[in-house]
Design an enzyme around this catalytic site. Structure first.
Site, PDB file in Angstrom:
ATOM      1  CB  SER A 289     -46.235  80.114  30.525  1.00  0.00           C
ATOM      2  OG  SER A 289     -45.487  79.654  29.898  1.00  0.00           O
ATOM      3  CB  SER A 290     -41.790  77.589  32.186  1.00  0.00           C
ATOM      4  OG  SER A 290     -42.228  77.100  31.049  1.00  0.00           O
ATOM      5  CB  CYS A 291     -42.769  80.394  27.314  1.00  0.00           C
ATOM      6  SG  CYS A 291     -44.318  81.560  27.595  1.00  0.00           S
TER       7      CYS A 291
ATOM      8  CE1 TYR B  47     -49.942  81.859  26.368  1.00  0.00           C
ATOM      9  CE2 TYR B  47     -47.883  81.089  26.901  1.00  0.00           C
ATOM     10  CZ  TYR B  47     -49.223  81.213  27.076  1.00  0.00           C
ATOM     11  OH  TYR B  47     -49.804  80.394  28.026  1.00  0.00           O
TER      12      TYR B  47
ATOM     13  CE  LYS C  87     -50.112  83.396  29.851  1.00  0.00           C
ATOM     14  NZ  LYS C  87     -51.380  83.520  30.535  1.00  0.00           N
TER      15      LYS C  87
ATOM     16  CG  HIS D  82     -49.382  72.490  25.642  1.00  0.00           C
ATOM     17  ND1 HIS D  82     -50.417  73.005  26.270  1.00  0.00           N
ATOM     18  CD2 HIS D  82     -48.679  73.420  25.391  1.00  0.00           C
ATOM     19  CE1 HIS D  82     -50.341  74.217  26.347  1.00  0.00           C
ATOM     20  NE2 HIS D  82     -49.132  74.742  25.836  1.00  0.00           N
TER      21      HIS D  82
END
Ligand SMILES: NC(=O)c1ccc[n+]([C@@H]2O[C@H](COP(=O)([O-])OP(=O)(O)OC[C@H]3O[C@@H](n4cnc5c(N)ncnc54)[C@H](OP(=O)(O)O)[C@@H]3O)[C@@H](O)[C@H]2O)c1
Length: 332
Positions: free
Chosen positions: A110-112, A139, A143, A186
């Protein structure tokens, strides 16, 4: 005759996993060469169960699209579940895949994973250069560990066992099969639901969390699924040429960002809501800007095809078809 690969799609009932299934079938992959298990049939946090499954099924390829996912509220309320379950799911699958001879695996991150205060477009090499956004740090750490699991297995077993595990980092996704839960969803599904309910109830205004100024990038999930299959099928030489052993993940984005305010206006228009849009600056905004640099995947021959307004239209149609009943809107 050579059989098509036996593909395990982990998380096939989720938004991304179901889109990957549709993409594989649309590309002519035979349905009998795709393996799936529901969460009830196989809890991916259960190491022994995952090992037994891989030993029995012996897939050739794995799309790892199973994860515990959610919005800011869910991440803040359940941080232990977010880090523990995601670490377990990916560690169990990646190790069982290796032990059962799987050479090709695609992990979805994910971009996070990127630091909070990167001012430019998020390039792959921004990973581990700064502090993460605190609201979803657990989270994101899971990832990042997933990327490093793939890289470590490649480095240790790439030559000896042909292991070739790849990672893609999608930007914010939306589309059919999204979760419209009022608190755990989201931004786009949450906005669709809120504007739809406001329209049905003739509410004079809708208040959105935060200032409306943060910029976010969105990608339609069918585009994401096409990118996943594209990356999985790249030759090893091509993939290695565009990545490094310890910087191997690939961003997948649309290349365009939009403020939350503009997004809210676009969703409101798609839904046909006529009232006011207000903002609540007392609520957290999250990272000010999140636009991924997708030049790596673009150079590898993939581009997003579906624009935001077209995607929102198809998503609202899906929402109406699947969640809007005469009794109201399902919460699950
Ligand atoms: N959606 C986005 O905007 C977005 C953005 C960037 C990255 N991603 C990544 O894309 C991947 C898929 O996300 P998604 O949006 O498709 O999520 P999703 O719709 O929630 O799907 C996740 C799937 O994983 C399954 N799952 C979760 N825990 C499991 C467990 N312990 N055992 C077995 N199955 C389990 C879920 O089954 P149940 O529902 O039955 O638990 C669900 O089918 C994730 O890695 C996510 O980080 C998503």
């Amino acid at each position: 005759m050579i059989q098509p690969p036996k593909i395990y799609v982990a998380g096939h009932r989720g938004m991304v996993g179901s889109a990957i299934m549709r993409q594989l079938l649309a590309q002519g992959h035979p349905v009998e060469r795709i393996v799936t298990r529901t969460h009830a049939e196989l809890d991916l946090t259960d190491q022994a169960a995952v090992c037994n499954f891989f030993a029995a099924v012996k897939p050739d390829q794995v799309y790892l699209a199973a994860a515990k996912v959610g919005g800011i509220h869910a991440n803040q309320t359940y941080p232990a579940e977010f880090i523990y379950q995601n670490l377990m799911i990916q560690a169990n699958i990646i190790d069982a895949a290796f032990r059962n001879g799987v050479q090709k695996l695609l992990f979805l991150g994910s971009s996070c994973i990127y630091p909070k205060l990167v001012s430019q477009c998020l390039r792959e090499d921004a990973l581990l250069t700064g502090t993460l956004e605190p609201t979803n740090e657990p989270y994101a750490i899971a990832k990042i560990a997933g990327i490093k699991l793939c890289e470590s297995y490649n480095r240790q077993y790439g030559e000896s066992h042909g292991v070739d595990y790849r990672s893609v980092m999608p930007t914010n996704l939306y589309g059919p099969g999204d979760n419209y839960h009022p608190e755990n969803s989201h931004v786009i599904p949450a906005l669709i639901r809120r504007f739809h309910e406001a329209k049905v109830n003739h509410a004079p205004s809708v208040t959105i969390w935060g200032t409306g100024t943060p910029r976010r990038e969105f990608l339609y999930v069918e585009d994401m699924a096409a990118a996943c299959v594209h990356v999985m099928n790249l030759s090893r030489t091509t993939y290695n040429h565009h990545t490094k052993p310890m910087l191997s993940h690939i961003n997948i984005g649309s290349g365009q960002d939009i403020t939350i305010q503009k997004l809210a206006e676009a969703v409101s228009k798609t839904v046909g809501y006529q009232g006011e849009i207000a903002f609540d600056p007392a609520k957290p905004d999250g990272t000010p800007r999140k636009l991924m640099d997708s030049s790596r995947i673009n150079a590898l021959g993939w581009q997003a095809k579906i624009g935001l307004n077209e995607g929102l239209g198809m998503t609202y149609e899906d929402f109406l078809n699947n969640t809007h009943t005469h009794e109201g809107i399902r919460n699950d």
